[in-house]
Design an enzyme around this catalytic site. Structure first.
Site, PDB file in Angstrom:
ATOM      1  N   TYR A  52       0.843  -1.195   0.000  1.00 35.22           N
ATOM      2  CA  TYR A  52       0.000   0.000   0.000  1.00 35.22           C
ATOM      3  C   TYR A  52       0.883   1.252   0.000  1.00 35.22           C
ATOM      4  O   TYR A  52       0.681   2.185  -0.773  1.00 35.22           O
ATOM      5  CB  TYR A  52      -0.920  -0.006   1.226  1.00 35.22           C
ATOM      6  N   ASP A  53       1.898   1.229   0.871  1.00 34.69           N
ATOM      7  CA  ASP A  53       2.807   2.380   0.964  1.00 34.69           C
ATOM      8  C   ASP A  53       3.489   2.645  -0.369  1.00 34.69           C
ATOM      9  O   ASP A  53       3.712   3.794  -0.755  1.00 34.69           O
ATOM     10  CB  ASP A  53       3.869   2.157   2.042  1.00 34.69           C
ATOM     11  N   SER A  98       8.254   2.872  28.597  1.00 30.02           N
ATOM     12  CA  SER A  98       6.984   2.152  28.562  1.00 30.02           C
ATOM     13  C   SER A  98       6.802   1.377  29.867  1.00 30.02           C
ATOM     14  O   SER A  98       7.562   1.559  30.808  1.00 30.02           O
ATOM     15  CB  SER A  98       6.949   1.234  27.353  1.00 30.02           C
ATOM     16  N   LEU A  99       5.801   0.539  29.899  1.00 31.75           N
ATOM     17  CA  LEU A  99       5.497  -0.202  31.118  1.00 31.75           C
ATOM     18  C   LEU A  99       5.589  -1.693  30.862  1.00 31.75           C
ATOM     19  O   LEU A  99       5.267  -2.160  29.771  1.00 31.75           O
ATOM     20  CB  LEU A  99       4.049   0.098  31.550  1.00 31.75           C
ATOM     21  N   LYS A 133      -5.683   2.528  32.467  1.00 32.09           N
ATOM     22  CA  LYS A 133      -4.686   2.710  31.402  1.00 32.09           C
ATOM     23  C   LYS A 133      -5.436   3.190  30.163  1.00 32.09           C
ATOM     24  O   LYS A 133      -6.157   2.410  29.525  1.00 32.09           O
ATOM     25  CB  LYS A 133      -3.949   1.396  31.132  1.00 32.09           C
ATOM     26  N   LYS A 306       1.243   1.939  40.378  1.00 35.66           N
ATOM     27  CA  LYS A 306       2.543   2.585  40.598  1.00 35.66           C
ATOM     28  C   LYS A 306       2.817   2.668  42.091  1.00 35.66           C
ATOM     29  O   LYS A 306       1.884   2.959  42.857  1.00 35.66           O
ATOM     30  CB  LYS A 306       2.531   4.016  40.025  1.00 35.66           C
ATOM     31  N   LYS A 330      -3.039  -5.669  31.857  1.00 33.27           N
ATOM     32  CA  LYS A 330      -3.849  -5.552  30.645  1.00 33.27           C
ATOM     33  C   LYS A 330      -5.092  -6.419  30.751  1.00 33.27           C
ATOM     34  O   LYS A 330      -5.081  -7.466  31.395  1.00 33.27           O
ATOM     35  CB  LYS A 330      -3.027  -6.012  29.430  1.00 33.27           C
ATOM     36  N   CYS A 427      18.916 -19.695   0.772  1.00 31.36           N
ATOM     37  CA  CYS A 427      20.204 -20.039   0.149  1.00 31.36           C
ATOM     38  C   CYS A 427      20.379 -21.532  -0.050  1.00 31.36           C
ATOM     39  O   CYS A 427      21.371 -21.961  -0.637  1.00 31.36           O
ATOM     40  CB  CYS A 427      21.363 -19.473   0.965  1.00 31.36           C
ATOM     41  N   CYS A 454      24.514 -16.972   2.772  1.00 34.79           N
ATOM     42  CA  CYS A 454      23.065 -16.767   2.755  1.00 34.79           C
ATOM     43  C   CYS A 454      22.731 -15.282   2.583  1.00 34.79           C
ATOM     44  O   CYS A 454      23.051 -14.465   3.447  1.00 34.79           O
ATOM     45  CB  CYS A 454      22.455 -17.295   4.048  1.00 34.79           C
TER      46      CYS A 454
HETATM   47  S1  IVH Z   1       2.646   5.581  33.154  1.00 40.91           S
HETATM   48  C1  IVH Z   1       7.270   5.261  32.940  1.00 40.91           C
HETATM   49  N1  IVH Z   1       0.021   5.721  33.378  1.00 40.91           N
HETATM   50  O1  IVH Z   1       0.603   3.330  28.407  1.00 40.91           O
HETATM   51  C2  IVH Z   1       5.782   5.139  33.045  1.00 40.91           C
HETATM   52  N2  IVH Z   1       0.915   5.216  31.237  1.00 40.91           N
HETATM   53  O2  IVH Z   1       2.246   0.968  28.010  1.00 40.91           O
HETATM   54  C3  IVH Z   1       5.059   5.687  31.898  1.00 40.91           C
HETATM   55  N3  IVH Z   1      -0.749   4.968  29.471  1.00 40.91           N
HETATM   56  O3  IVH Z   1       3.370   5.016  27.064  1.00 40.91           O
HETATM   57  C4  IVH Z   1       3.652   5.456  31.730  1.00 40.91           C
HETATM   58  N4  IVH Z   1      -2.519   5.369  30.718  1.00 40.91           N
HETATM   59  O4  IVH Z   1       1.035   5.995  26.675  1.00 40.91           O
HETATM   60  C5  IVH Z   1       1.057   5.494  32.552  1.00 40.91           C
HETATM   61  N5  IVH Z   1      -2.264   5.923  33.722  1.00 40.91           N
HETATM   62  C6  IVH Z   1      -1.242   5.699  32.901  1.00 40.91           C
HETATM   63  C7  IVH Z   1      -1.426   5.433  31.519  1.00 40.91           C
HETATM   64  C8  IVH Z   1      -0.308   5.190  30.731  1.00 40.91           C
HETATM   65  C9  IVH Z   1      -2.089   5.089  29.491  1.00 40.91           C
HETATM   66  C10 IVH Z   1       0.056   4.610  28.266  1.00 40.91           C
HETATM   67  C11 IVH Z   1       1.205   5.534  27.997  1.00 40.91           C
HETATM   68  C12 IVH Z   1       2.432   4.667  28.031  1.00 40.91           C
HETATM   69  C13 IVH Z   1       1.856   3.313  27.777  1.00 40.91           C
HETATM   70  C14 IVH Z   1       2.736   2.219  28.339  1.00 40.91           C
END
Ligand code: IVH
Length: 705
Positions: A52-53, A98-99, A133, A306, A330, A427, A454
């Site tokens: 597509y791109d 990220s988490l 989240k 947290k 999740k 290969c 290869c």
């Molecule tokens: S804390 C270092 N809190 O989830 C900690 N993230 O999977 C940074 N997100 O990039 C994230 N709701 O875009 C945090 N209550 C929340 C959140 C949240 C959504 C997203 C955020 C992050 C991603 C990580």
């Protein structure tokens, strides 16, 4: 051998007559619109994203060369079209990481236990915040003296896109903070769209004959990343603040306290944010939100826990790209059934043969899935997955979709068990499963043995070499590497640095080829020149030695200091040798790494390539993690009973200050931190004349009081 797929468009756009260009533009417009319809409205695309791109690029190229084709009707003028220009880049002063994800009660309890263990908390109370989240896109808002001065997307976590003008159009985000706040305050949070606004936006799009968005998150992302802020302004975007980046001072010493301050400053904070006194509370809040989810009015894809106490968070720190003090739980993965059309075998840079499922496109949780991982040969056999089978596909969050099981009743007559190839599909070399000497078991991965012949491995190695976290050569992406490889211009990494010279002999010259212009060629050569000098750790990682990821590359760079010492030691590191023992003894570097390094450096072909490369490149020392720290670059050994730190914490702390932690005392040790009861290590340190300090002195030396 690698053969480039035959090009759909033999003539370069520049060679077309205006009449030919107009005809092709009209044909492509129809074709792309049909694909857009299938993708956005029917959720059933019929071509790959890459194909597509390619269509889209050709279409845009036609308009660039023949500007009269870019009428108001052009697809490039429509919403949903990919912006062709770029946003300015913003470096995040504090990375947007990220988490880690968990999916069950047990994993949440494990997370809590891990945090407690790290902090050595015993039975004392430990509070966690609980937040939904939000399923949107993260954004960092920088306020200076209370004024919003910059807004940026997350990007790769270190560098995002400047979306300040667009963010200024979001009503909920204040241009000025209220009340008392520090001079610099970076607010982090999620930009999202409500279900109601999403439905209204799609209804409007439909009326106008424009493409529809697949889900609210895509709609929010597409709306924020518009080059024209007027379009963003017409889209109803919302924001929830959940954290912070750079700050000159924090208004509280707990997560919840800071969130309350953010609320006072005028920022929206999710009302469901609350405090959990213990692990049972954490699980109970999750269950409550599971039932509320459908009526919230916006998408959430789980919850986030947290550690509430910021001082404890600081002690916990980060591991790789996620904090130790937070985790995302999740919601369970979403599933759908579809048909397995084919199994394709991909060959990686270390020769690993990876099976990938090609599926009849299906929507799973709002996203069209057409590929899924099949992991390995044993997994296919265990699940008895056959081509033509109806299969259950699952995807959770950003995890690669997986095939859960086969729907046995729907198996077509005559479907045969899948025969995993025993030769490399690229290969033709034998593909083998290594036998572990100790256990006698075969490795789950089958590997192509044709490492040097290869083409698939050669191309993957080159892609890795030039990639962002390795040599970081901008403009030399996967497509360009495949092109240069097929053209015979780049076969090995050292060829990259001879590209400009070789290109000068090319006919037609690169700037005259499809997809290249004078500027892009000039930029590419400049990017290559700029990487003639790189930090040693990047170079080690770029070599693509098995088991040597970024962390091990850093460990090796720190231990050896210069590349020649690493090279010599690895070359001499035959099984049982002293050199092997030296590599083995580097903390965190195991026997598999030592063996892989030896195999790599003892290979004459690699030797020659390294010589050629080092003639082209200068290696710089590794940038220190914390160059101002007095222990930066030092090798430290902790021994005896530590009273203020757990062992895990001591190690993480030392690494944060740029030190390297070793398990035993040797000539390489610079510092021993000894607690009560230290024995043989202390004796050895005294023999070798190594400095020994107490735990309290360690705190002072590292500026922690
Ligand atoms: S804390 C270092 N809190 O989830 C900690 N993230 O999977 C940074 N997100 O990039 C994230 N709701 O875009 C945090 N209550 C929340 C959140 C949240 C959504 C997203 C955020 C992050 C991603 C990580």
């Amino acid at each position: 051998m690698t053969k480039k797929p035959s090009r759909a468009y033999p003539a370069s756009v520049e060679e077309l007559t205006p009449i030919e260009a107009r005809a092709e533009h009209a044909r492509l417009q129809e074709e792309i619109a049909a694909h857009d319809r299938r993708y956005y409205q029917e959720d059933a695309p019929t071509i790959s994203d890459a194909d597509y791109d390619a269509l889209r690029r050709r279409y845009e190229e036609l308009e660039r060369v023949f500007p009269e084709l870019a009428t108001a009707e052009s697809l490039t003028k429509k919403v949903g079209a990919k912006p062709s220009e770029k946003f300015a880049k913003v470096n995040h002063a504090v990375p947007m990481l990220s988490l880690g994800n968990v999916f069950s009660d047990e994993e949440v309890l494990e997370f809590v236990a891990r945090v407690r263990r790290f902090l050595g908390l015993g039975e004392s109370p430990l509070r966690f915040t609980f937040e939904p989240k939000i399923d949107g896109l993260s954004c960092s808002l920088r306020y200076e003296k209370g004024h919003l001065v910059q807004a940026a997307t997350r990007g790769d976590g270190y560098e995002g896109e400047d979306v300040t003008a667009n963010v200024r159009t979001i009503d909920e985000i204040p241009q000025r903070l209220r009340g008392n706040h520090s001079d610099v305050f970076e607010v982090r949070g999620e930009v999202y769209m409500t279900h109601k606004d999403f439905a209204a936006l799609n209804a409007r799009q439909k009326e106008l004959g424009k493409t529809l968005f697949a889900n609210p998150r895509n709609a929010a992302a597409g709306s924020l990343r518009q080059l024209d802020p007027k379009i963003t302004a017409s889209r109803p975007l919302h924001f929830f603040a959940y954290g912070w980046g750079e700050t000159s001072a924090l208004p509280a010493n707990t997560q919840l306290g800071v969130l309350e301050a953010l609320r006072r400053y005028g920022l929206p904070v999710n009302p469901l944010t609350t405090l959990c006194e213990n692990a049972e509370d954490m699980l109970a809040h999750y269950r409550a939100i599971e039932t509320q989810r459908a009526t919230l009015g916006y998408d959430i894809d789980g919850v986030v826990y947290k550690v509430d106490d910021i001082a404890l968070e600081e002690r916990l720190g980060f591991v790789s790209r996620a904090p130790r003090w937070a985790v995302a739980r999740k919601f369970p993965a979403e599933r759908a059934t579809t048909i397995l059309r084919d199994i394709e075998i991909q060959v990686g840079r270390t020769g690993a043969l990876t099976p990938v499922a090609r599926l009849e496109p299906v929507t799973v949780g709002g996203v069209v899935v057409q590929n899924a991982t099949l992991h390995n040969e044993d997994e296919i056999a265990r699940k008895d997955i056959r081509i033509g089978d109806t299969v259950v596909v699952q995807r959770a969050g950003d995890v690669i979709p997986q095939i859960v099981e086969v729907v046995a009743e729907k198996r077509p007559n005559g479907a045969k068990p899948y025969q995993f190839p025993h030769v490399c599909p690229r290969c033709g070399s034998a593909a083998l499963r290594e036998i572990d000497e100790k256990t006698g078991e075969a490795d789950v991965v089958r590997r192509c043995t044709g490492s040097l012949v290869c083409p698939a491995q050669a191309i993957e190695r080159l892609k890795h070499f030039a990639s962002r976290n390795a040599m970081d050569i901008e403009g030399l992406g996967d497509k360009q590497i495949e092109f240069f490889y097929d053209e015979g211009l780049i076969k090995t990494a050292s060829d990259i640095f001879a590209l400009a010279e070789r290109e000068a002999q090319m006919s037609p010259r690169l700037a005259e080829r499809e997809g290249y212009g004078e500027t892009s060629v000039r930029n590419l050569f400049a990017a290559i020149e700029a990487r003639r000098s790189v930090p040693i750790n990047r170079f080690i990682f770029a070599l693509g030695v098995r088991h040597v990821g970024e962390t091990n590359a850093r460990r090796l760079a720190r231990h050896f200091g210069d590349f020649e010492s690493l090279r010599e030691t690895a070359r001499d590191a035959a099984t049982g040798s002293e050199a092997r023992a030296r590599i083995d003894s580097i903390d965190g570097v195991g026997p598999a790494v030592a063996e892989a390094l030896h195999d790599f450096f003892a290979e004459p072909h690699n030797e020659r390539e390294l010589d050629a490369l080092l003639k082209q490149i200068t290696l710089e020392p590794m940038p220190a993690v914390a160059s101002t720290s007095p222990v930066s670059g030092k090798t430290v050994v902790f021994t005896g009973a530590l009273e203020r730190l757990t062992r895990d914490e001591a190690k993480a702390q030392a690494e944060r200050f740029g030190a390297h932690v070793a398990a035993s005392v040797s000539k390489k040790t610079d510092l021993v931190v000894a607690g009560p009861g230290a024995g043989s290590k202390l004796k050895k340190a005294a023999e070798l004349g190594i400095e020994v300090i107490t735990e309290d002195e360690w705190f002072k030396r590292t500026g922690q009081g």
